[in-house]
Write an enzyme that holds these catalytic residues in place. Sequence first.
Site, PDB file in Angstrom:
ATOM      1  CB  SER A  44      -0.326  -6.201   3.615  1.00 41.95           C
ATOM      2  OG  SER A  44       1.147  -5.743   3.347  1.00 41.95           O
ATOM      3  CG  ASP A  67       4.945 -11.596   7.068  1.00 43.24           C
ATOM      4  OD1 ASP A  67       5.440 -10.550   7.252  1.00 43.24           O
ATOM      5  OD2 ASP A  67       3.399 -11.835   7.251  1.00 43.24           O
ATOM      6  CG  HIS A  86       3.284  -7.822   6.748  1.00 41.26           C
ATOM      7  ND1 HIS A  86       3.362  -9.004   5.945  1.00 41.26           N
ATOM      8  CD2 HIS A  86       2.785  -6.985   5.848  1.00 41.26           C
ATOM      9  CE1 HIS A  86       2.924  -8.858   4.762  1.00 41.26           C
ATOM     10  NE2 HIS A  86       2.323  -7.435   4.680  1.00 41.26           N
TER      11      HIS A  86
END
Length: 369
Positions: A39, A334, A337
């Site tokens: 991600s 978040d 990340h």
Amino acid sequence: MAMNRPPLSFITLSFHSVLLFGVGCLCESVPGMYVLGDSLVDIGNNNYLPLALAKANLPYNGVDFPTGIATGRFSNGKNTADFLAEKVGVPSPPPYLSLPSIFGKLSSSNAMVTGVSFASGGAGILNVTEELFIQSISLTKQVGYYSLVHEQLVQQLGSDEAQAHLSKSLFVVVIGSNDLFNYFNKNSKASKEYTPQQFVDLMVSTLKGLLKRLHGLGSRKFVITGVASIGCCPAQRKDSATGDCNVEINTWSMKYNDGLKALLHELKTELSDIHYSYCETYDVLNNLVQHPETYGILEIKKACCGCGSNLKAEFPCTPISTYCSNRKNHLFWDLYHPTEHTSSLFADSIYSGSQQMTFPMNVEQLVNV
């Protein structure tokens, strides 16, 4: 008086080279960038996975992206792959799952020449990460998808030109965090089967096999990052009463990185035509945590976007979350990340970092090898 003209074959080749490599020294040095990972560099593949729990296709993700909308990037804006693509002069590679196909096979696409992203939120080197995220594209599957792109490039360009193109292209590999998150998850099956050292060794040996497979499919220049100090992300800090980093997972991140560096040294010994740039992202993030004010960062523990009173790290960033007004002064977007600003700092280290952070060379040097 008759003019001397170059032979037709030269004209054709030169025109083809302009189409293939673009105009300008940067694009000639790096004709394409192929991204494999998780991600941290996913730009939207997970949008196409119906069962994936790890998705970033809803606000407030993308609030600072040029379009202002969520794209599938786990960020308020661009991620490290976007910034690195800009630095080497190629467009951000499109998500593999967005490429056109006919009867299940890739159709001809100019986008494949300048690069493709196979990265997937929740992906790991091993397949065990699906315990946490249900559906993602494991690194093994990503390499399998790349083999199909390689096949299509050979058909488009011819075998010799495809190899010439790929030998100058960059293969960016950013992965490993989810394997460790999964192992140290309290319900992990892997932790019942392997000791931490056995698990890290399995990660390293599996990655080595996949890198050798990429080499067999034309890859020659690798950009590889270690696992950062992931125990310092909000999702890990929230389990501490004082918001401290998770020392155990950080320790094993470092041990994995040690194994990864040894792997790359071995690979270079076995395959002399491989060139690589390794970035010690563990130290990069540690430096940001210890000296945030140097980079204009004020908040290193709390997520900018999320829910919950404990570091806003109880839930991911969604439309029911709240988000900070100044994203540049937060280290994390978040619960896992980095913000766009932090990602740009990672990209700076990867591209032009000193030998303390990137070795045996940085990407700026790698493109000229």
